[in-house]
Design an enzyme around this catalytic site. Sequence first.
Site, PDB file in Angstrom:
ATOM      1  CB  SER A  22      10.063   6.032  32.423  1.00 58.95           C
ATOM      2  OG  SER A  22      10.609   7.457  31.279  1.00 58.95           O
ATOM      3  CB  THR A  65       8.959  13.045  28.917  1.00 60.12           C
ATOM      4  OG1 THR A  65       9.286  12.998  27.457  1.00 60.12           O
ATOM      5  CG2 THR A  65       7.698  13.607  29.644  1.00 60.12           C
ATOM      6  CE  LYS A  69      13.660  13.884  26.441  1.00 53.30           C
ATOM      7  NZ  LYS A  69      14.332  12.991  25.894  1.00 53.30           N
ATOM      8  CG  ASN A  90      17.551  12.270  30.515  1.00 49.93           C
ATOM      9  OD1 ASN A  90      18.292  12.949  30.949  1.00 49.93           O
ATOM     10  ND2 ASN A  90      16.861  11.383  29.917  1.00 49.93           N
ATOM     11  CG  ASP A 105      17.805  10.838  26.054  1.00 51.31           C
ATOM     12  OD1 ASP A 105      17.267  10.364  27.036  1.00 51.31           O
ATOM     13  OD2 ASP A 105      17.056  11.784  25.859  1.00 51.31           O
ATOM     14  N   GLY A 130      15.823  17.313  20.443  1.00 51.60           N
ATOM     15  CA  GLY A 130      16.392  16.889  20.952  1.00 51.60           C
ATOM     16  C   GLY A 130      17.583  15.959  21.876  1.00 51.60           C
ATOM     17  CB  ALA A 131      16.574  12.305  20.798  1.00 49.40           C
ATOM     18  NE  ARG A 151       8.586  18.133   9.935  1.00 52.10           N
ATOM     19  CZ  ARG A 151       7.621  17.724  10.724  1.00 52.10           C
ATOM     20  NH1 ARG A 151       6.858  17.571  10.782  1.00 52.10           N
ATOM     21  NH2 ARG A 151       7.542  18.206  12.239  1.00 52.10           N
ATOM     22  CB  THR A 152      12.837  22.622  10.353  1.00 54.24           C
ATOM     23  OG1 THR A 152      11.747  22.211  10.620  1.00 54.24           O
ATOM     24  CG2 THR A 152      12.525  23.993  10.210  1.00 54.24           C
ATOM     25  CE1 TYR A 214      11.236   5.700  24.434  1.00 51.90           C
ATOM     26  CE2 TYR A 214       9.889   3.605  24.311  1.00 51.90           C
ATOM     27  CZ  TYR A 214      10.235   5.193  24.755  1.00 51.90           C
ATOM     28  OH  TYR A 214       9.487   5.853  25.987  1.00 51.90           O
TER      29      TYR A 214
HETATM   30  P1  NAP Z   1      11.809  16.555  19.448  1.00 53.94           P
HETATM   31  O1  NAP Z   1      12.812  17.225  20.130  1.00 53.94           O
HETATM   32  O2  NAP Z   1      10.018  16.800  18.774  1.00 53.94           O
HETATM   33  O3  NAP Z   1      12.311  16.450  17.825  1.00 53.94           O
HETATM   34  C1  NAP Z   1      11.310  15.650  16.624  1.00 53.94           C
HETATM   35  C2  NAP Z   1      12.276  15.578  14.887  1.00 53.94           C
HETATM   36  O4  NAP Z   1      11.673  15.046  14.258  1.00 53.94           O
HETATM   37  C3  NAP Z   1      12.655  16.960  14.567  1.00 53.94           C
HETATM   38  O5  NAP Z   1      13.551  16.642  13.938  1.00 53.94           O
HETATM   39  C4  NAP Z   1      11.085  16.562  14.423  1.00 53.94           C
HETATM   40  O6  NAP Z   1      11.984  17.884  12.890  1.00 53.94           O
HETATM   41  C5  NAP Z   1      11.593  15.393  13.315  1.00 53.94           C
HETATM   42  N1  NAP Z   1       9.996  15.369  13.013  1.00 53.94           N
HETATM   43  C6  NAP Z   1       8.458  15.376  13.429  1.00 53.94           C
HETATM   44  N2  NAP Z   1       7.646  14.591  12.942  1.00 53.94           N
HETATM   45  C7  NAP Z   1       8.436  14.184  11.558  1.00 53.94           C
HETATM   46  C8  NAP Z   1       7.829  13.855  10.635  1.00 53.94           C
HETATM   47  N3  NAP Z   1       6.171  13.823  10.694  1.00 53.94           N
HETATM   48  N4  NAP Z   1       8.800  14.177   9.288  1.00 53.94           N
HETATM   49  C9  NAP Z   1       9.571  14.562   9.186  1.00 53.94           C
HETATM   50  N5  NAP Z   1      10.466  14.969  10.689  1.00 53.94           N
HETATM   51  C10 NAP Z   1       9.490  14.889  11.792  1.00 53.94           C
HETATM   52  O7  NAP Z   1      11.544  15.050  19.740  1.00 53.94           O
HETATM   53  P2  NAP Z   1      13.344  14.244  20.239  1.00 53.94           P
HETATM   54  O8  NAP Z   1      12.911  14.451  21.997  1.00 53.94           O
HETATM   55  O9  NAP Z   1      14.403  13.802  19.932  1.00 53.94           O
HETATM   56  O10 NAP Z   1      12.055  12.570  20.343  1.00 53.94           O
HETATM   57  C11 NAP Z   1      12.546  11.834  18.844  1.00 53.94           C
HETATM   58  C12 NAP Z   1      11.889  11.149  18.854  1.00 53.94           C
HETATM   59  O11 NAP Z   1      13.197   9.921  19.251  1.00 53.94           O
HETATM   60  C13 NAP Z   1      11.135  10.264  19.459  1.00 53.94           C
HETATM   61  O12 NAP Z   1      10.534   9.221  18.537  1.00 53.94           O
HETATM   62  C14 NAP Z   1      11.579   9.826  20.917  1.00 53.94           C
HETATM   63  O13 NAP Z   1      10.297   8.739  21.605  1.00 53.94           O
HETATM   64  C15 NAP Z   1      12.704   9.112  20.670  1.00 53.94           C
HETATM   65  N6  NAP Z   1      13.048   9.129  21.515  1.00 53.94           N
HETATM   66  C16 NAP Z   1      14.072   7.200  22.234  1.00 53.94           C
HETATM   67  C17 NAP Z   1      15.045   8.179  23.247  1.00 53.94           C
HETATM   68  C18 NAP Z   1      15.144   6.502  23.787  1.00 53.94           C
HETATM   69  O14 NAP Z   1      15.412   6.399  24.853  1.00 53.94           O
HETATM   70  N7  NAP Z   1      14.754   5.608  22.690  1.00 53.94           N
HETATM   71  C19 NAP Z   1      14.642   9.138  24.522  1.00 53.94           C
HETATM   72  C20 NAP Z   1      14.460  10.161  23.447  1.00 53.94           C
HETATM   73  C21 NAP Z   1      14.277  10.043  22.153  1.00 53.94           C
HETATM   74  P3  NAP Z   1      11.419  19.764  12.614  1.00 53.94           P
HETATM   75  O15 NAP Z   1      13.058  20.070  13.275  1.00 53.94           O
HETATM   76  O16 NAP Z   1      11.566  19.401  10.986  1.00 53.94           O
HETATM   77  O17 NAP Z   1       9.841  19.785  13.756  1.00 53.94           O
END
Ligand code: NAP
Length: 269
Positions: A22, A65, A69, A90, A105, A130-131, A151-152, A214
Site C-alpha cells: 500500500s 489491513t 479489518k 479497510n 475491496d 474478510g476478503a 478449511r473451517t 497479488y
Molecule cells: P483472512 O480474513 O485471514 O482469511 C483467510 C482465509 O483463507 C480463511 O478463510 C482461512 O481459512 C483461509 N486459509 C488461510 N490459510 C489457509 C490454508 N493454509 N489452507 C486453507 N485455507 C486457508 O484473510 P483475508 O483478508 O480474507 O485475505 C485473504 C487473501 O486475499 C490474502 O492472500 C490477501 O492478501 C488477499 N487479499 C487481496 C486483496 C487485493 O486487493 N487483491 C485484498 C484483500 C485481500 P480458515 O477460516 O479456516 O482460517
Amino acid sequence: MKISNLTRLNAIIGYPLTHSQSPSLHQTAYQRLGLNAVMLPIATTQINSVPAAIKTLPIHLTAVTMPFKQIIMPLLDVLEPAARQVGAVNTVVNKHGKLYGYNTDVFGIQYALRECELKGKNVLLLGAGGAAAAVAYVVSRQKARLMYVNRTPGKAAALQKKFGGRVVKTKQLKSKDIDMIINATPIGMVPKTNGMPVDSRLIAKRQTVFDLVYNPLQTRLLKFAELRGAKTVFGLEMFVAQGLRQIEIWTGRKIISLRLIKLLIKRLA
Ligand code: NAP
C-alpha cells in the site's frame, strides 16, 4: 516528493506489515496526481489507541489491513452500508475529527470483474475471511450462484447464511459445475508460491479464474488456468483499484482511469 508544512499524513495500520504494498501504491499515485501527502506504515498491536492517534496527529486517510479489518469497526463514528454488510473496514477517512469507515475491496472486486457476466453463473469461492466476505457481497448482488469452500466449514456456513448460495465439498464437484473460481485464501502467496488452493482437475477452459493473491502477480493457480485456456483475472488489478478508490474517497476527486490503473500495475508488478 518534497516534505513541507503542507504535507498531509496518511497511514496504513496492521500487524505485521511485512508484505504490504500500500505505501508504494499510494506514494506513486500521490506523485502522479500532484498530492502533497505521505503514507507511513504503522505496525502496531494497539488497535484501541488508533482512533485517538488518527484524530490527534491528525492522520487523514488510514488504510486498515490484517488483523484489524473487523475489530476496528466499533471504534469508528460512521460506517458506510457496504462495510457494514461485508463486516470489514479497510479504509478510515478522518473528516473534521469524525472517523468514517469504508470497504474499498468491494470496489476493487467490482472493477476486476467488470467484464465478467455474473448473473446466473456458478461461482466457487475459496476461503471465508474478510476478503471472501467482500467477494460474496459483490457476487451475490449480481445474482450469481455461490458455492463456498473453506478449511473451517463453520465460517463458510456463516457467509452462506448472510449472502446465500451453498457450502460444498470440492470432492463432490466437477469442472462442468463451475463457471468461475475465486481464490480468497492466501494459498499461493510468497513465500509459499507452490501452493494451489483448488484441485487442478476443477479448472476448465470455459471458466474465469480470479486470484485475489497479488504477490506474485501470476500465481500457480493463474498459471494453471492460463494453461487450460481459462480467462484469468489478476489480484493486482483489484489491489490497485481498491487503493485508488481510497484516494478518491479521501480527496473527493474522481481519479480512477484505465491509464492510471495500468501504470500502477506496471510499477508494482
Ligand atoms: P483472512 O480474513 O485471514 O482469511 C483467510 C482465509 O483463507 C480463511 O478463510 C482461512 O481459512 C483461509 N486459509 C488461510 N490459510 C489457509 C490454508 N493454509 N489452507 C486453507 N485455507 C486457508 O484473510 P483475508 O483478508 O480474507 O485475505 C485473504 C487473501 O486475499 C490474502 O492472500 C490477501 O492478501 C488477499 N487479499 C487481496 C486483496 C487485493 O486487493 N487483491 C485484498 C484483500 C485481500 P480458515 O477460516 O479456516 O482460517
